[in-house]
Scaffold this active site. Structure first.
Site, PDB file in Angstrom:
ATOM      1  N   GLU A 320     -21.543 -10.628  65.063  1.00 29.12           N
ATOM      2  CA  GLU A 320     -20.941  -9.291  65.159  1.00 29.12           C
ATOM      3  C   GLU A 320     -21.354  -8.555  66.433  1.00 29.12           C
ATOM      4  O   GLU A 320     -22.000  -7.517  66.372  1.00 29.12           O
ATOM      5  CB  GLU A 320     -21.374  -8.458  63.944  1.00 29.12           C
ATOM      6  N   CYS A 391     -27.953  23.076  77.127  1.00 26.75           N
ATOM      7  CA  CYS A 391     -29.073  24.014  77.122  1.00 26.75           C
ATOM      8  C   CYS A 391     -30.302  23.356  76.551  1.00 26.75           C
ATOM      9  O   CYS A 391     -30.757  23.701  75.459  1.00 26.75           O
ATOM     10  CB  CYS A 391     -28.695  25.248  76.323  1.00 26.75           C
TER      11      CYS A 391
HETATM   12  N1  LLP Z   1     -23.745  -5.709  62.928  1.00 27.17           N
HETATM   13  C1  LLP Z   1     -24.444  -4.783  62.239  1.00 27.17           C
HETATM   14  C2  LLP Z   1     -24.630  -4.951  60.809  1.00 27.17           C
HETATM   15  C3  LLP Z   1     -24.974  -3.679  62.904  1.00 27.17           C
HETATM   16  O1  LLP Z   1     -25.660  -2.779  62.226  1.00 27.17           O
HETATM   17  C4  LLP Z   1     -24.778  -3.536  64.293  1.00 27.17           C
HETATM   18  C5  LLP Z   1     -25.305  -2.396  65.014  1.00 27.17           C
HETATM   19  C6  LLP Z   1     -24.026  -4.515  64.956  1.00 27.17           C
HETATM   20  C7  LLP Z   1     -23.535  -5.602  64.236  1.00 27.17           C
HETATM   21  C8  LLP Z   1     -23.723  -4.435  66.422  1.00 27.17           C
HETATM   22  O2  LLP Z   1     -24.860  -4.439  67.220  1.00 27.17           O
HETATM   23  P1  LLP Z   1     -24.680  -4.595  68.817  1.00 27.17           P
HETATM   24  O3  LLP Z   1     -24.181  -5.992  69.082  1.00 27.17           O
HETATM   25  O4  LLP Z   1     -23.724  -3.563  69.265  1.00 27.17           O
HETATM   26  O5  LLP Z   1     -26.055  -4.366  69.357  1.00 27.17           O
HETATM   27  N2  LLP Z   1     -26.831   3.367  68.624  1.00 27.17           N
HETATM   28  C9  LLP Z   1     -27.702   2.290  69.028  1.00 27.17           C
HETATM   29  C10 LLP Z   1     -27.293   0.971  68.457  1.00 27.17           C
HETATM   30  C11 LLP Z   1     -27.206   0.978  66.943  1.00 27.17           C
HETATM   31  C12 LLP Z   1     -26.729  -0.337  66.433  1.00 27.17           C
HETATM   32  C13 LLP Z   1     -26.392  -0.232  65.001  1.00 27.17           C
HETATM   33  N3  LLP Z   1     -25.927  -1.443  64.443  1.00 27.17           N
HETATM   34  C14 LLP Z   1     -27.726   2.245  70.559  1.00 27.17           C
HETATM   35  O6  LLP Z   1     -27.079   3.071  71.198  1.00 27.17           O
HETATM   36  O7  LLP Z   1     -28.416   1.415  71.159  1.00 27.17           O
END
Ligand code: LLP
Length: 463
Positions: A320, A391
């Site tokens: 994913e 701010c």
């Molecule tokens: N699968 C599941 C179950 C997840 O919880 C996530 C991300 C992904 C796939 C995708 O992960 P990726 O490949 O995009 O790293 N807001 C944070 C990242 C939070 C990720 C949450 N879950 C940031 O800006 O680094």
């Protein structure tokens, strides 16, 4: 755009930040292909282009700040993941990184599936015509309404995250006279080497059902007993922005261990295993992410080896990736508003956005790079901090960066690698309007998410 002169800021020799920007890059006009979208280039006139469009034109047409997304790069990265894993595996793009209807259509055309984690993401996917059986539904606290909608729509899988949810989904499916395909998300006890807030496989946290203490095995027992559920596999997501494959290795080992226990106890070999997302991207030139084919090879080998050792049929693998597909494909285009040199410290460069369009620096101490894009400059490097218009003194977009010392109000600067978790985590703090996402391809640009207006803001204010 004005190009007014201003007093030159402190030079890098005065203050040296620790870490990535300990020294200025050799050429401030160079654009490292590691962090910039693939079609980004600096023309002979010094102006940066993407997909053949100049950023100056984009700013004129769409305003600033704007997220500028390289559509062909997005498609190429999506395709690379798809090709790397081949027909024997599934790639679910994690919509939380960035989702819009255009993105759903691109994914559909490139043969990817979609992971959603809320009713809103599900609605976006369905409204753009994604086949429900290609959607996976995630989340640690999906509401009953969300679950009902997902089951009714016929989503391909719901990833169960708690004992309560096992019962809820089974009940909903029975009521609707169907059997829902589900996976159980487990926490395998891996400490991923990433920021605490985005690590998700250690036991002391809200996601998944712990493998430790037999809880995951108990969840499987219950799911197998309920006729509303068809348990198709086990899910593990260890965290985000990860470079080191060893966490995946441990996770795969433990997930396969559970599959073996399930086979021994129930005589059932579950057909699927999902190893989640979390593969890191380059935010600065110091990061060295792996290519999808290397990741696919490594993950497939690990799972195959573990299954052979456990005498299990190799299950269908799914992954994913969110950030690894969309992250590098976009940059945020800002106009410089003020330039404030602080003697002996650094120069504060204020842009027309900030923590409302990129909260990652404030939230995770994320590092970014930045470049002057509306012109080239051969001025000396100046140690800068790119800040927003909010701010709050923590409103920092790029903490330490070198920009040319002749930087002036009206210049356009761009922060690369902002495709993931920037627009999707954007806010209206200070009632600042969220920027558009502009997709550029083959010399044409269009907003795929338009800029928010004051009317949009006031529409919700019904008091
Ligand atoms: N699968 C599941 C179950 C997840 O919880 C996530 C991300 C992904 C796939 C995708 O992960 P990726 O490949 O995009 O790293 N807001 C944070 C990242 C939070 C990720 C949450 N879950 C940031 O800006 O680094």
């Amino acid at each position: 755009m004005s190009r007014s002169a201003h007093p030159a800021g402190p030079r890098h020799a005065d203050v040296l930040p620790e870490g990535h920007y300990a020294a200025p890059p050799a050429d401030l006009n160079a654009l490292d292909p590691k962090v910039w979208a693939r079609t980004v280039d600096r023309g002979a006139d010094g102006v940066v282009t993407v997909g053949g469009m100049s950023v100056v034109r984009l700013a004129e047409e769409f305003g600033t700040p704007a997220y500028v997304l390289d559509e062909s790069d997005f498609r190429a990265r999506a395709r690379a993941w798809r090709t790397a894993f081949g027909a024997g595996a599934d790639v679910f793009y994690a919509g939380k990184a960035f989702l819009s209807r255009a993105v759903v259509r691109w994914l559909d055309e490139e043969g990817l599936n979609l992971d959603v984690c809320s009713g809103g993401e599900l609605a976006t996917a369905l409204s753009a015509g994604m086949a429900p059986e290609r959607i996976a539904f995630h989340g640690n606290n999906k509401s009953v309404q969300e679950l009902e909608r997902a089951v009714r729509a016929g989503v391909g899988r719901i990833v169960l995250d708690s004992f309560q949810e096992i019962v809820r989904v089974a009940h909903i499916a029975r009521e609707l006279g169907t059997r829902q395909r589900v996976q159980i998300r487990i926490t395998v006890g891996v400490e991923a080497h990433t920021h605490e807030f985005i690590a998700t496989a250690h036991e002391d946290q809200k996601f998944g059902i712990p493998l430790a203490g037999g809880q995951a095995a108990e969840a499987v027992r219950r799911a197998l007993q309920l006729d509303g559920l068809e348990l198709i596999g086990i899910h593990s997501h260890i965290g985000s922005q990860i470079f080191d494959m060893s966490g995946f290795e441990v996770a795969a080992h433990r997930v396969v261990g559970l599959l073996k226990d399930i086979r021994d106890e129930h005589g059932v070999e579950l057909p699927e295993i999902d190893l989640g997302g979390g593969l890191g991207i380059a935010y600065t030139s110091d990061d060295d992410p792996r290519e999808p084919h290397e990741i696919a090879k490594a993950l497939t080998e690990i799972v195959t080896r573990e299954c052979e050792a456990a005498s299990l049929r190799v299950p269908r693998i799914s992954v994913e990736p969110g950030r690894a597909i969309v992250g590098p494909t976009a940059f945020t285009l800002y106009e410089v508003g003020t330039v404030k040199p602080l003697d002996g410290l650094r120069t504060y460069v204020s842009v027309d956005g900030g923590m409302s369009d990129n909260i990652r620096t404030a939230l995770y101490d994320a590092e970014y790079s930045v470049a002057l894009v509306s012109r080239a400059s051969d001025a000396e490097p100046m140690l800068a901090r790119v800040v927003g218009k909010h701010c709050e003194s923590g409103d920092i977009v790029v903490k330490d960066a070198f920009l040319p010392a002749d930087l002036a109000p009206g210049d356009l600067i761009a922060v690369p690698a902002t495709g993931a978790y920037c627009r999707s985590m954007a806010s209206n703090y200070n009632h600042v309007l969220r920027p558009p996402v502009v997709a550029v391809r083959d010399g044409e640009a269009r907003a795929i998410v338009r800029r928010e207006t004051e009317e949009d803001l006031l529409r919700l204010d019904v008091g």
